[in-house]
Design an enzyme around this catalytic site. Structure first.
Site, PDB file in Angstrom:
ATOM      1  N   LYS A 196       2.023  39.259  30.722  1.00 32.72           N
ATOM      2  CA  LYS A 196       2.683  40.137  31.724  1.00 32.72           C
ATOM      3  C   LYS A 196       1.885  40.270  33.005  1.00 32.72           C
ATOM      4  O   LYS A 196       2.452  40.403  34.089  1.00 32.72           O
ATOM      5  CB  LYS A 196       3.007  41.508  31.146  1.00 32.72           C
ATOM      6  CG  LYS A 196       1.882  42.207  30.415  1.00 32.72           C
ATOM      7  CD  LYS A 196       2.037  42.077  28.929  1.00 32.72           C
ATOM      8  CE  LYS A 196       0.680  42.128  28.275  1.00 32.72           C
ATOM      9  NZ  LYS A 196       0.685  42.478  26.889  1.00 32.72           N
TER      10      LYS A 196
ATOM     11  N   LYS B   2       5.194  45.681  32.515  1.00 33.92           N
ATOM     12  CA  LYS B   2       6.405  45.315  31.775  1.00 33.92           C
ATOM     13  C   LYS B   2       7.659  45.863  32.465  1.00 33.92           C
ATOM     14  O   LYS B   2       8.692  45.186  32.520  1.00 33.92           O
ATOM     15  CB  LYS B   2       6.298  45.811  30.339  1.00 33.92           C
ATOM     16  CG  LYS B   2       5.245  45.051  29.543  1.00 33.92           C
ATOM     17  CD  LYS B   2       4.910  45.737  28.232  1.00 33.92           C
ATOM     18  CE  LYS B   2       3.913  44.919  27.421  1.00 33.92           C
ATOM     19  NZ  LYS B   2       3.343  45.663  26.290  1.00 33.92           N
TER      20      LYS B   2
END
Ligand code: HSE
Length: 381
Positions: free
Chosen positions: A87, A187
């Site tokens: 991420k 995220k």
């Protein structure tokens, strides 16, 4: 399709093992650091993978932005597909990687970067094609959910809960990103980018769980609340809001049933209404399963998760409001608009009137800059 694996840590080992039995896939070379190449399938240079005509795709599971970006760009520039669970990489340079992939006719998928085994980004990338996504978010960090659950349900101390999460392979190499909310923030950035083609950047806000004490937990649990670290993203007119903060939920809220390393992701579609996805958000096998799912999607013809028009935008967290539960030095309590307050031993605990997310986070930063201690959590109504 032969798949190279970049990295052989918790997730890399899981991906390599799963590739051995996955339909239509087989394990290729694994990139490791010099000195760690103690088996014939391990290589130490990215060129060995980029120049291998048998390798059709690579799974990047090393973490960090560099050298992961350079390796991913090299793989895509060679026309090989790339999937990643990283991420930090996608939040920082995902738009560039998507462009390189498009230019070379390669796939770039990263659903393993958000939600562990939960197919949140996968689902969003499909749903946005036929429905308007109105808002999204949820519990997106397995480490902090594991810790909060252990502190509240099992009575563990913060440090012990963190050690256990690290031992179980949930935490990042540096767990600061987990406990500060930065991992969940990355995220939610990815989710916004997938849903709306807008990657929020400046103005993002993240409050983690490092300031929660056993006394805080006892206080809000006695009042029927459970604490979860939640990320939220949505549209405000032309803008995007995106932030992470602790939230206190009343018994019976769906998030209260999310235990251990589980995540719960939500989105609301204009036609679909609310959708909830739940599963293990961290750990070797759940995350490896998401990497394999993306590779399977490539075999089915999927090529991209980021819309072609994806652009960076500033986040606007001034227009979203909550009531907040706040613990702070008693002499600073009057600075907040209060619904109710109590104080003892120089410490005040209060519930604010509705405050914007931006105002609450700015207030907490000010108290900390003065050397004061503060814990705050949004109250879910
Ligand atoms: N450290 C991350 C978490 C791993 O705890 O959620 C999965 O992204």
């Amino acid at each position: 399709m032969k798949v190279a694996v970049l990295g052989y840590g918790t997730v890399g080992l899981g991906v390599y093992e799963m590739l051995k039995t996955a339909k239509g896939l087989e394990p290729g070379p694994v990139l490791v650091r010099p000195g760690k190449d103690d088996a014939p399938f391990k290589v130490t240079s990215i060129e060995a993978i980029v120049n291998d005509p048998e390798v059709g795709a690579a799974a990047e599971v090393m973490g960090g932005v560099e050298p992961a970006f350079s390796y991913a760009a090299a793989v895509l520039s060679a026309g090989k597909h790339l999937v990643t669970s990283n991420k930090a990489l996608v939040a920082a340079r995902g738009i560039e990687l998507a462009e390189i992939a498009r230019e070379h006719g390669a796939a770039f998928l990263f659903s393993a970067a958000c939600g562990g085994g939960v197919p949140f980004l996968h689902h969003l990338s499909l749903a946005r094609e036929s429905d308007e996504i109105l808002s999204l978010g949820g519990i997106l960090n397995g480490t902090t959910n594991y810790m909060l659950d252990a502190i509240q349900r099992l009575g563990l101390e913060y440090e012990q809960a963190l050690k256990d999460a690290q031992r179980l392979g949930y935490a990042e190499a540096d767990p600061t990103a987990d406990v500060s909310g930065l991992d969940a923030l990355r995220k939610i950035m990815l989710a916004c980018a997938v849903a709306w083609g807008r990657l929020p950047r400046e103005g993002l806000l993240n409050e983690g769980i490092a300031s929660v004490t056993a006394a805080d937990a006892a206080h809000f649990m006695a009042r029927g609340y459970t604490c979860r670290l939640m990320a939220r993203g949505g549209k405000t007119g032309d803008g995007i809001y995106a932030y992470v903060e602790p939230v206190l939920l009343r018994e019976g809220a769906a998030e209260c049933s999310v235990l251990e390393n589980y995540n719960m992701a939500r989105y609301e579609g204009a036609c679909a209404g609310p959708i909830i996805l739940m599963g293990q958000g961290a750990g070797r096998w759940p995350t490896a399963s998401a990497v394999l799912r993306d590779l399977g999607c490539i075999l089915l013809g999927h090529r991209e998760m980021l819309p072609a028009c994806c652009a960076e935008v500033p986040a606007d967290n001034g227009g979203v409001s909550h009531l907040y539960y706040v613990r702070l030095p008693a002499h600073r309590a009057a600075a907040l608009p209060c619904e109710s307050a109590e104080s003892a031993g120089g410490v005040a605990r209060l519930v604010t009137k509705p405050m914007s997310v931006a105002a609450m986070h700015a207030f907490a930063a000010k108290i900390r800059a003065e050397g004061g201690e503060i814990f705050f959590a949004a109250l879910e109504q």
